[in-house]
Design a protein around this motif. Structure first.
Motif, PDB file in Angstrom:
ATOM      1  N   LYS A 396       0.813  -1.227   0.000  1.00 37.86           N
ATOM      2  CA  LYS A 396       0.000   0.000   0.000  1.00 37.86           C
ATOM      3  C   LYS A 396       0.843   1.273   0.000  1.00 37.86           C
ATOM      4  O   LYS A 396       0.357   2.356   0.337  1.00 37.86           O
ATOM      5  CB  LYS A 396      -0.939  -0.023   1.201  1.00 37.86           C
ATOM      6  CG  LYS A 396      -1.943  -1.152   1.059  1.00 37.86           C
ATOM      7  CD  LYS A 396      -2.952  -1.123   2.152  1.00 37.86           C
ATOM      8  CE  LYS A 396      -3.925  -2.281   1.969  1.00 37.86           C
ATOM      9  NZ  LYS A 396      -4.680  -2.559   3.164  1.00 37.86           N
ATOM     10  N   SER A 397       2.116   1.120  -0.304  1.00 34.32           N
ATOM     11  CA  SER A 397       2.983   2.291  -0.371  1.00 34.32           C
ATOM     12  C   SER A 397       4.019   2.043  -1.472  1.00 34.32           C
ATOM     13  O   SER A 397       4.126   0.924  -1.980  1.00 34.32           O
ATOM     14  CB  SER A 397       3.675   2.509   0.969  1.00 34.32           C
ATOM     15  OG  SER A 397       4.425   1.358   1.295  1.00 34.32           O
ATOM     16  N   ARG A 424      -7.855   5.726  -3.954  1.00 33.11           N
ATOM     17  CA  ARG A 424      -7.071   4.909  -3.028  1.00 33.11           C
ATOM     18  C   ARG A 424      -6.132   5.675  -2.099  1.00 33.11           C
ATOM     19  O   ARG A 424      -6.067   5.410  -0.907  1.00 33.11           O
ATOM     20  CB  ARG A 424      -6.240   3.906  -3.843  1.00 33.11           C
ATOM     21  CG  ARG A 424      -7.143   2.933  -4.602  1.00 33.11           C
ATOM     22  CD  ARG A 424      -6.440   2.258  -5.755  1.00 33.11           C
ATOM     23  NE  ARG A 424      -7.364   1.366  -6.436  1.00 33.11           N
ATOM     24  CZ  ARG A 424      -7.292   0.038  -6.454  1.00 33.11           C
ATOM     25  NH1 ARG A 424      -6.288  -0.580  -5.869  1.00 33.11           N
ATOM     26  NH2 ARG A 424      -8.201  -0.672  -7.076  1.00 33.11           N
ATOM     27  N   ASP A 469       0.471   5.827   2.236  1.00 32.74           N
ATOM     28  CA  ASP A 469      -0.612   4.941   2.671  1.00 32.74           C
ATOM     29  C   ASP A 469      -1.751   5.027   1.656  1.00 32.74           C
ATOM     30  O   ASP A 469      -1.964   6.074   1.027  1.00 32.74           O
ATOM     31  CB  ASP A 469      -1.107   5.355   4.060  1.00 32.74           C
ATOM     32  CG  ASP A 469      -1.932   4.250   4.706  1.00 32.74           C
ATOM     33  OD1 ASP A 469      -1.940   3.115   4.161  1.00 32.74           O
ATOM     34  OD2 ASP A 469      -2.575   4.517   5.736  1.00 32.74           O
ATOM     35  N   SER A 470      -2.463   3.930   1.544  1.00 35.45           N
ATOM     36  CA  SER A 470      -3.478   3.842   0.500  1.00 35.45           C
ATOM     37  C   SER A 470      -4.555   2.851   0.952  1.00 35.45           C
ATOM     38  O   SER A 470      -4.251   1.916   1.704  1.00 35.45           O
ATOM     39  CB  SER A 470      -2.759   3.344  -0.757  1.00 35.45           C
ATOM     40  OG  SER A 470      -3.542   3.457  -1.881  1.00 35.45           O
ATOM     41  N   ARG A 471      -5.799   3.032   0.487  1.00 38.50           N
ATOM     42  CA  ARG A 471      -6.884   2.114   0.892  1.00 38.50           C
ATOM     43  C   ARG A 471      -6.651   0.705   0.349  1.00 38.50           C
ATOM     44  O   ARG A 471      -7.167  -0.274   0.885  1.00 38.50           O
ATOM     45  CB  ARG A 471      -8.229   2.618   0.372  1.00 38.50           C
ATOM     46  CG  ARG A 471      -8.752   3.839   1.103  1.00 38.50           C
ATOM     47  CD  ARG A 471      -9.976   4.424   0.395  1.00 38.50           C
ATOM     48  NE  ARG A 471     -11.122   3.557   0.393  1.00 38.50           N
ATOM     49  CZ  ARG A 471     -11.835   3.253  -0.697  1.00 38.50           C
ATOM     50  NH1 ARG A 471     -11.504   3.749  -1.876  1.00 38.50           N
ATOM     51  NH2 ARG A 471     -12.872   2.460  -0.609  1.00 38.50           N
ATOM     52  N   ALA A 472      -5.926   0.627  -0.747  1.00 39.62           N
ATOM     53  CA  ALA A 472      -5.537  -0.661  -1.357  1.00 39.62           C
ATOM     54  C   ALA A 472      -4.330  -0.316  -2.218  1.00 39.62           C
ATOM     55  O   ALA A 472      -3.894   0.841  -2.215  1.00 39.62           O
ATOM     56  CB  ALA A 472      -6.683  -1.204  -2.199  1.00 39.62           C
ATOM     57  N   CYS A 473      -3.804  -1.250  -2.983  1.00 40.94           N
ATOM     58  CA  CYS A 473      -2.600  -0.934  -3.758  1.00 40.94           C
ATOM     59  C   CYS A 473      -2.820   0.347  -4.579  1.00 40.94           C
ATOM     60  O   CYS A 473      -3.849   0.506  -5.220  1.00 40.94           O
ATOM     61  CB  CYS A 473      -2.223  -2.108  -4.654  1.00 40.94           C
ATOM     62  SG  CYS A 473      -3.467  -2.560  -5.871  1.00 40.94           S
TER      63      CYS A 473
END
Ligand code: FUL
Length: 482
Positions: A396-397, A424, A469-473
């Motif tokens: 996710k990063s 995302r 950071d991300s909700r998903a890839c």
């Protein structure tokens, strides 16, 4: 035998390095539909407040105005549209009827319209002239039809809803393709109401029976998006001062939201990370601070090009669209002061975004989905909005490094997510290379369709974008550097 296996090994290594068969990430719900995607690309466009108020110096007409005062002697829709188009705005939304009920077209359902004015001897149709001019100049056309009508004797009764829908039907059938339908949240209060001159309040949640009105729009204008406080396609930004929040999520739990619901401004300004509906935001603001309609005393208070640039960065630059109101004057023309401001703003944008240093630059990332070329970092600088850099599902990063070889002054970083598969990114920062080390230049929360980050101007040959950071890839489709 030995030679064959070395050959196989090299082949398989090569194959892994250029794999293109890695499956794309799953969509992360909610996602935009095709109309919302097309709308997002409009980015900035004009709002036109022009009506009986232009001739009374009011912002909200009571509904008892004599239509005979509506007389724009030099009305020229092509002047509006050419000014708007030269300012780089992509379309126009017209107040076909504001709260006072006066109609800019020959509505069959009321006498309170251009029919009873000296304009074109009562035969004129502003909606027609403006929509025709838009088509001629390649701009999209949208309609504003005020749900509140202070002229109509029927307002607040069920019959008014039929009247409203009949008028909407006229607008959606007689003027070619309509790209946006704007439902205002100001509703109910005192008014003329056919002579009753009283206060009429409605239940904002139930009176309009919006779902059935939406069905009419979907049928008659299948490619239009509908705007109101809470959608259904585009949401309000929660203020009329010209900014969307940071973060700005295109997601919202819209079930409990209705137009005019008090206390939801902050929610609308930021959206919500866990929202179940895709509801991007539109920032509506006037080029003449605090007035939607033209007033002579506003001529020397038109926003400056620098101020318009700020609005642009705090709306389009944060993933919302900018609906900039430009109110024509009593002649029926966009006033010289507004034209000057628009030209200055366009020049500013043209000079800032003149040369994209990232175009064709060497771009690498510390991680790529399935080590596949299909998701390589080079996709963010290839000028193709359909390709993107992605990481593996579990990651996710990640960092993307853009090397444009020679040092240049950098002042703005533009980043776009591949929103077709959902929004995302939750947090990121940007660093610049000073020859020895990376220095932090800016940071942000959401990215969405577009993020433009101003940085303190710095000479550098390399920029690094770190998705933290991300909700998903994360999926990044475009990066530009200016
Ligand atoms: C508000 C209206 O009351 C204003 O007159 C204006 O049309 C603005 C865009 O929306 O709710």
């Amino acid at each position: 035998m030995k030679r064959l296996s070395i050959f196989t090994l090299i082949l398989s290594l090569l194959f892994t390095a250029c794999r293109t068969d890695v499956a794309p990430p799953d969509a992360l719900l909610p996602i935009p539909n095709e109309n919302q995607l097309a709308w997002q690309e409009h980015e900035q466009y004009a709002f036109i407040h022009f009506s009986i108020n232009t001739f009374t110096d009011k912002e909200w007409g009571y509904g008892d105005e004599d239509p005979a005062i509506f007389n724009p002697t030099d009305f020229n829709a092509e002047q509006w549209v050419s000014v708007i188009s030269q300012a780089g705005l992509k379309g126009l939304i017209l107040t076909c009827k504001h709260h006072d009920g006066f109609c800019l077209w020959q509505s069959e359902y009321t006498e309170h319209s251009v029919k009873n004015t000296p304009f074109r001897n009562g035969k004129g149709d502003i909606v027609k002239e403006v929509s025709d001019a838009c088509r001629k100049y390649g701009l999209f056309f949208g309609v504003y039809l005020s749900p509140w009508d202070r002229n109509s004797a029927q307002y607040a009764s069920p019959e008014y809803i039929t009247y409203y829908r009949n008028q909407l039907t006229e607008l959606l059938t007689n003027y070619g393709e309509i790209s946006e339908v704007w439902f205002d949240g100001a509703n109910g209060g005192d008014g003329y109401y056919g002579g009753a001159r009283e206060e009429r309040l409605i239940d904002k949640q139930t009176y309009y029976d919006w779902q059935n009105t939406y069905t009419i729009v979907r049928r008659l204008a299948p490619r239009a998006v509908m705007f109101s406080d809470g959608g259904p396609d585009v949401r309000w930004c929660g203020n009329e001062s010209g900014f969307i929040g940071d973060p700005n999520w295109c997601l919202l739990n819209s079930d409990t939201i209705y137009t005019g619901k008090p206390g939801i401004e902050k929610l609308l300004n930021h959206g919500s990370e866990d929202g179940t509906a895709w509801l991007p935001s539109e920032v509506d603001v006037s080029i003449r601070p605090w007035s939607w309609f033209y007033h002579t005393e506003g001529n020397d208070r038109v926003r400056t090009p620098e101020n318009l640039m700020r609005l642009y960065l705090e709306s389009v630059g944060r993933g919302a669209n900018l609906l900039l109101n430009i109110p024509p004057d009593r002649r029926g023309l966009i006033h010289e002061s507004d034209i000057k401001a628009l030209q200055g703003w366009k020049q500013l944008r043209d000079s800032i975004f003149a040369r994209n240093l990232a175009a064709g630059a060497k771009t690498v990332a510390d991680t790529e989905r399935g080590k596949s070329k299909r998701y390589a970092a080079a996709n963010i600088t290839d000028g193709n909005k359909d390709t993107y850099w992605a990481t593996d599902d579990s990651i996710k990063s990640g960092s993307m490094e853009i090397d444009f070889d020679k040092a240049h002054k950098v002042s703005y970083i533009l980043i776009q997510e591949y929103i077709r598969l959902g929004q995302r990114v939750k947090s990121f920062d940007v660093e610049t290379w000073n020859g020895e080390a990376w220095l932090k230049a800016a940071s942000g929360t959401t990215v969405g369709y577009k993020r433009i980050l101003p940085v303190n101007p710095v000479e550098t040959s390399k920029v690094r974008i770190n998705i933290k950071d991300s909700r998903a890839c994360p999926l990044i489709s475009n990066v530009e550097i200016y």
